[in-house]
Design a protein around this motif. Structure first.
Motif, PDB file in Angstrom:
ATOM      1  N   PRO A   1      11.662 -35.089 -30.282  1.00  0.00           N
ATOM      2  CA  PRO A   1      12.778 -35.312 -31.202  1.00  0.00           C
ATOM      3  C   PRO A   1      12.294 -35.315 -32.643  1.00  0.00           C
ATOM      4  CG  PRO A   1      12.227 -37.316 -30.019  1.00  0.00           C
ATOM      5  CD  PRO A   1      11.393 -36.226 -29.440  1.00  0.00           C
TER       6      PRO A   1
ATOM      7  N   ASP B   1      17.549 -39.464 -34.750  1.00  0.00           N
ATOM      8  CA  ASP B   1      16.758 -38.446 -34.051  1.00  0.00           C
ATOM      9  C   ASP B   1      17.640 -37.253 -33.757  1.00  0.00           C
ATOM     10  OD1 ASP B   1      14.585 -40.154 -33.923  1.00  0.00           O
ATOM     11  OD2 ASP B   1      14.889 -40.688 -31.824  1.00  0.00           O
ATOM     12  N   ARG B   2      17.050 -36.085 -33.744  1.00  0.00           N
ATOM     13  CA  ARG B   2      17.743 -34.880 -33.310  1.00  0.00           C
ATOM     14  C   ARG B   2      16.935 -34.303 -32.157  1.00  0.00           C
ATOM     15  NH1 ARG B   2      16.216 -30.726 -36.691  1.00  0.00           N
ATOM     16  NH2 ARG B   2      15.119 -29.835 -34.959  1.00  0.00           N
TER      17      ARG B   2
ATOM     18  N   GLN C   1      22.768 -29.675 -30.087  1.00  0.00           N
ATOM     19  CA  GLN C   1      21.959 -30.754 -30.650  1.00  0.00           C
ATOM     20  C   GLN C   1      22.551 -32.107 -30.297  1.00  0.00           C
ATOM     21  OE1 GLN C   1      19.103 -29.872 -32.899  1.00  0.00           O
ATOM     22  NE2 GLN C   1      19.558 -28.211 -31.505  1.00  0.00           N
ATOM     23  N   GLU C   2      21.694 -33.035 -29.935  1.00  0.00           N
ATOM     24  CA  GLU C   2      22.134 -34.412 -29.736  1.00  0.00           C
ATOM     25  C   GLU C   2      21.524 -35.244 -30.854  1.00  0.00           C
ATOM     26  OE1 GLU C   2      22.480 -37.851 -26.348  1.00  0.00           O
ATOM     27  OE2 GLU C   2      20.890 -36.382 -26.140  1.00  0.00           O
ATOM     28  N   PHE C   3      22.362 -36.023 -31.514  1.00  0.00           N
ATOM     29  CA  PHE C   3      21.896 -36.921 -32.558  1.00  0.00           C
ATOM     30  C   PHE C   3      21.907 -38.336 -32.004  1.00  0.00           C
ATOM     31  CE2 PHE C   3      23.642 -33.293 -34.853  1.00  0.00           C
ATOM     32  CZ  PHE C   3      22.600 -33.000 -35.722  1.00  0.00           C
TER      33      PHE C   3
ATOM     34  N   ALA D   1      26.295 -33.073 -30.615  1.00  0.00           N
ATOM     35  CA  ALA D   1      26.903 -32.432 -31.785  1.00  0.00           C
ATOM     36  C   ALA D   1      27.893 -31.354 -31.394  1.00  0.00           C
ATOM     37  CB  ALA D   1      25.812 -31.833 -32.663  1.00  0.00           C
TER      38      ALA D   1
ATOM     39  N   ARG E   1      24.466 -31.489 -39.025  1.00  0.00           N
ATOM     40  CA  ARG E   1      23.809 -32.526 -39.818  1.00  0.00           C
ATOM     41  C   ARG E   1      24.391 -33.881 -39.445  1.00  0.00           C
ATOM     42  NH1 ARG E   1      24.622 -30.079 -45.822  1.00  0.00           N
ATOM     43  NH2 ARG E   1      25.063 -27.987 -45.098  1.00  0.00           N
TER      44      ARG E   1
ATOM     45  N   SER F   1      20.130 -29.810 -38.289  1.00  0.00           N
ATOM     46  CA  SER F   1      19.850 -28.969 -37.135  1.00  0.00           C
ATOM     47  C   SER F   1      19.187 -27.679 -37.609  1.00  0.00           C
ATOM     48  CB  SER F   1      21.144 -28.637 -36.410  1.00  0.00           C
ATOM     49  OG  SER F   1      20.954 -27.554 -35.530  1.00  0.00           O
TER      50      SER F   1
END
Length: 148
Positions: A35, A54-55, A61-63, A111, A118, A143
């Motif tokens: 991440p 964290d991305r 994308q998972e934030f 996301a 972002r 991202s």
């Protein structure tokens, strides 16, 4: 005899190739992209710690927003952790986390288009009457697929 040696050689090469494919694909799956993290440290109003976003992921994308608390004042009753779109909209929150040291709250958000690739995390601390004692934002994380 020659046929038997040829078949044995092909079997050895095929076995080695399968072993190489397994060796290459096994660790690559386990190693997966680490991440990316952006954190902001704080030491204010009796609170000390940091808030991070964290991305993770190659495609969607998972934030992930989270807080790490080292110290908090005695009038702290609860925390909230948000994952926030850069326009200021909280897109995912974890609320009513009792004040404690260590990792507090993990807000996960997969996301979609409206976060524009972002996001940032926000950590908010409250007293028992619901008054805000602390509000700290992490840096914005972007991202790799963001085209802004």
């Amino acid at each position: 005899m020659r046929i038997r040696k040829s078949i044995s050689a092909v079997a050895v090469v095929a076995t080695a190739a399968v072993g190489m494919v397994t060796a290459v694909s096994g660790p690559a799956q386990a190693a997966w992209e680490p991440p990316f993290r952006k954190c902001t440290s704080f030491d204010q109003n009796g609170f000390k710690g940091d808030v991070c976003v964290d991305r993770v992921g190659w495609g969607p994308q998972e934030f992930i927003g989270l807080g790490h608390i080292q110290q908090f004042p005695s009038n702290c009753a609860k925390f909230r952790v948000d994952v926030v779109d850069p326009d200021g909209t909280a897109v995912r929150s974890v609320n009513n986390i009792p004040c404690a040291t260590g990792e507090v709250g993990i807000a996960r958000y997969l996301a979609e288009l409206h976060v524009n690739g972002r996001a940032y995390a926000r950590l908010v601390g409250f007293d028992s009457a619901g008054n805000t004692l602390l509000s700290v934002n992490s840096e914005i994380i972007i991202s790799p697929y963001d085209n802004h």
